[in-house]
Write an enzyme that holds these catalytic residues in place. Structure first.
Site, PDB file in Angstrom:
ATOM      1  N   ARG A  45     -27.102  26.364   9.049  1.00  0.00           N
ATOM      2  CA  ARG A  45     -26.662  27.019  10.250  1.00  0.00           C
ATOM      3  C   ARG A  45     -27.735  27.942  10.823  1.00  0.00           C
ATOM      4  O   ARG A  45     -27.640  28.395  11.952  1.00  0.00           O
ATOM      5  CB  ARG A  45     -25.420  27.851   9.925  1.00  0.00           C
ATOM      6  CG  ARG A  45     -24.191  27.004   9.728  1.00  0.00           C
ATOM      7  CD  ARG A  45     -23.033  27.848   9.252  1.00  0.00           C
ATOM      8  NE  ARG A  45     -22.668  27.435   7.912  1.00  0.00           N
ATOM      9  CZ  ARG A  45     -21.712  28.054   7.204  1.00  0.00           C
ATOM     10  NH1 ARG A  45     -21.117  29.121   7.696  1.00  0.00           N
ATOM     11  NH2 ARG A  45     -21.387  27.617   6.012  1.00  0.00           N
ATOM     12  N   GLY A  46     -28.756  28.200  10.049  1.00  0.00           N
ATOM     13  CA  GLY A  46     -29.731  29.232  10.402  1.00  0.00           C
ATOM     14  C   GLY A  46     -30.512  29.010  11.683  1.00  0.00           C
ATOM     15  O   GLY A  46     -31.053  29.949  12.252  1.00  0.00           O
ATOM     16  N   GLU A 101     -35.939  23.756  12.230  1.00  0.00           N
ATOM     17  CA  GLU A 101     -35.558  24.438  10.982  1.00  0.00           C
ATOM     18  C   GLU A 101     -35.759  25.945  11.173  1.00  0.00           C
ATOM     19  O   GLU A 101     -36.646  26.365  11.922  1.00  0.00           O
ATOM     20  CB  GLU A 101     -36.443  23.874   9.854  1.00  0.00           C
ATOM     21  CG  GLU A 101     -36.441  24.596   8.529  1.00  0.00           C
ATOM     22  CD  GLU A 101     -35.173  24.470   7.712  1.00  0.00           C
ATOM     23  OE1 GLU A 101     -34.108  24.822   8.248  1.00  0.00           O
ATOM     24  OE2 GLU A 101     -35.262  24.075   6.526  1.00  0.00           O
ATOM     25  N   ASP A 102     -34.951  26.745  10.504  1.00  0.00           N
ATOM     26  CA  ASP A 102     -35.149  28.202  10.610  1.00  0.00           C
ATOM     27  C   ASP A 102     -36.353  28.648   9.774  1.00  0.00           C
ATOM     28  O   ASP A 102     -37.285  29.262  10.276  1.00  0.00           O
ATOM     29  CB  ASP A 102     -33.871  28.990  10.254  1.00  0.00           C
ATOM     30  CG  ASP A 102     -33.322  28.681   8.864  1.00  0.00           C
ATOM     31  OD1 ASP A 102     -33.815  27.734   8.208  1.00  0.00           O
ATOM     32  OD2 ASP A 102     -32.392  29.372   8.422  1.00  0.00           O
ATOM     33  N   ASP A 105     -39.333  27.119   3.274  1.00  0.00           N
ATOM     34  CA  ASP A 105     -39.589  27.959   2.100  1.00  0.00           C
ATOM     35  C   ASP A 105     -40.253  27.054   1.050  1.00  0.00           C
ATOM     36  O   ASP A 105     -41.454  26.800   1.127  1.00  0.00           O
ATOM     37  CB  ASP A 105     -38.234  28.518   1.668  1.00  0.00           C
ATOM     38  CG  ASP A 105     -38.312  29.550   0.571  1.00  0.00           C
ATOM     39  OD1 ASP A 105     -39.363  30.170   0.407  1.00  0.00           O
ATOM     40  OD2 ASP A 105     -37.306  29.742  -0.147  1.00  0.00           O
ATOM     41  N   PHE A 154     -37.015  38.217   1.617  1.00  0.00           N
ATOM     42  CA  PHE A 154     -35.773  37.620   2.094  1.00  0.00           C
ATOM     43  C   PHE A 154     -35.497  38.160   3.492  1.00  0.00           C
ATOM     44  O   PHE A 154     -35.380  39.367   3.701  1.00  0.00           O
ATOM     45  CB  PHE A 154     -34.617  37.958   1.148  1.00  0.00           C
ATOM     46  CG  PHE A 154     -33.397  37.129   1.432  1.00  0.00           C
ATOM     47  CD1 PHE A 154     -33.305  35.831   0.964  1.00  0.00           C
ATOM     48  CD2 PHE A 154     -32.353  37.646   2.188  1.00  0.00           C
ATOM     49  CE1 PHE A 154     -32.180  35.045   1.238  1.00  0.00           C
ATOM     50  CE2 PHE A 154     -31.229  36.874   2.463  1.00  0.00           C
ATOM     51  CZ  PHE A 154     -31.145  35.573   1.983  1.00  0.00           C
ATOM     52  N   VAL A 155     -35.414  37.258   4.470  1.00  0.00           N
ATOM     53  CA  VAL A 155     -35.258  37.686   5.855  1.00  0.00           C
ATOM     54  C   VAL A 155     -33.866  37.351   6.386  1.00  0.00           C
ATOM     55  O   VAL A 155     -33.205  36.423   5.903  1.00  0.00           O
ATOM     56  CB  VAL A 155     -36.344  37.070   6.776  1.00  0.00           C
ATOM     57  CG1 VAL A 155     -37.731  37.497   6.367  1.00  0.00           C
ATOM     58  CG2 VAL A 155     -36.232  35.559   6.834  1.00  0.00           C
ATOM     59  N   ASP A 161     -28.827  34.394   7.886  1.00  0.00           N
ATOM     60  CA  ASP A 161     -27.846  35.294   7.256  1.00  0.00           C
ATOM     61  C   ASP A 161     -28.235  35.776   5.866  1.00  0.00           C
ATOM     62  O   ASP A 161     -29.104  35.195   5.208  1.00  0.00           O
ATOM     63  CB  ASP A 161     -26.506  34.569   7.118  1.00  0.00           C
ATOM     64  CG  ASP A 161     -26.545  33.532   5.978  1.00  0.00           C
ATOM     65  OD1 ASP A 161     -27.473  32.695   5.972  1.00  0.00           O
ATOM     66  OD2 ASP A 161     -25.689  33.590   5.090  1.00  0.00           O
ATOM     67  N   ARG A 167     -26.347  37.458  11.064  1.00  0.00           N
ATOM     68  CA  ARG A 167     -26.862  36.368  11.915  1.00  0.00           C
ATOM     69  C   ARG A 167     -27.064  36.825  13.360  1.00  0.00           C
ATOM     70  O   ARG A 167     -27.918  36.305  14.056  1.00  0.00           O
ATOM     71  CB  ARG A 167     -25.886  35.186  11.920  1.00  0.00           C
ATOM     72  CG  ARG A 167     -25.858  34.387  10.631  1.00  0.00           C
ATOM     73  CD  ARG A 167     -25.146  33.066  10.876  1.00  0.00           C
ATOM     74  NE  ARG A 167     -24.661  32.465   9.659  1.00  0.00           N
ATOM     75  CZ  ARG A 167     -25.382  31.654   8.878  1.00  0.00           C
ATOM     76  NH1 ARG A 167     -26.621  31.366   9.181  1.00  0.00           N
ATOM     77  NH2 ARG A 167     -24.855  31.143   7.782  1.00  0.00           N
TER      78      ARG A 167
END
Ligand code: 5GP
Length: 180
Positions: A45-46, A101-102, A105, A154-155, A161, A167
């Site tokens: 969902r990012g 893509e958000d 990683d 971690f963002v 989220d 979000r």
């Protein structure tokens, strides 16, 4: 379960994100010039806010589709095993496709989704990621366009989220846990 206390330190402002998206949209338009209808595939969902802002900057005709993938693991660590929770609605055969893509990683999520898409025989397949964490990569994947390099932190925010929160933040920030 109660969340540990944390604060969010601003990393990338809303203004900086908007300016970068404008530039990326121009590059994407140049790449796909002449395309009858580009299919922009968002990874839920990012990426939902990023894709919304990106398609509104494109002057190409676009169709929007979504795929949802999940990697096993806890909330702060993405895993290796990727599962498709929601498949695409449309037929990708012969289409020009841009996957959005958000964050890339380890790269396992994007690699898995690209395998899925390649099997559907698109004419062209390109990728864009808002954030890239190259130091964490476990695959040899890299997106064709990247919004920003991201530190190994971690963002959250701008669609991304932490345990389904944050979000709606207009900016991207890093999560810092505070002693309670
Ligand atoms: P990968 O498969 O590349 O390891 O993981 C990609 C996915 O992990 C991203 O789409 C995102 O959902 C999640 N992820 C990776 N880093 C972060 C992060 O810093 N914050 C959040 N919220 N999710 C992340």
């Amino acid at each position: 379960m109660p969340q540990p206390a944390y604060v969010i330190d601003r990393l990338i402002s809303a203004k900086t994100i908007a300016a970068r998206i404008e530039t990326l949209a121009q590059e994407i338009e140049a790449e796909f010039a002449g395309t009858e209808k580009l299919v922009v595939v968002g990874l839920l969902r990012g990426s939902f806010i990023f894709i919304a802002d990106l398609v509104r900057e494109l002057s190409l005709p676009v169709e929007v589709d979504f795929v949802e993938a999940s990697s096993y693991g806890n909330a702060m660590q993405s895993g290796r095993e990727v599962r498709i929770l929601k498949d695409l609605q449309g037929d990708m055969a012969g289409r020009d496709v841009l996957v959005v893509e958000d964050i890339v990683d380890t790269g396992h999520t994007l690699a898995h989704v690209l395998d899925l898409l390649r099997a559907r025989r698109p004419a062209r397949l390109k990728t864009i990621a808002l954030l890239d964490k190259p130091s964490r990569r476990e695959t040899d994947i890299s997106a064709d366009w990247i919004g920003f390099d991201c530190p190994d932190a971690f963002v959250v925010g701008y669609g991304i989220d932490y345990a389904q929160r944050n979000r709606a933040l207009p900016y991207i920030g890093t999560v810092r846990f505070t002693a309670s």
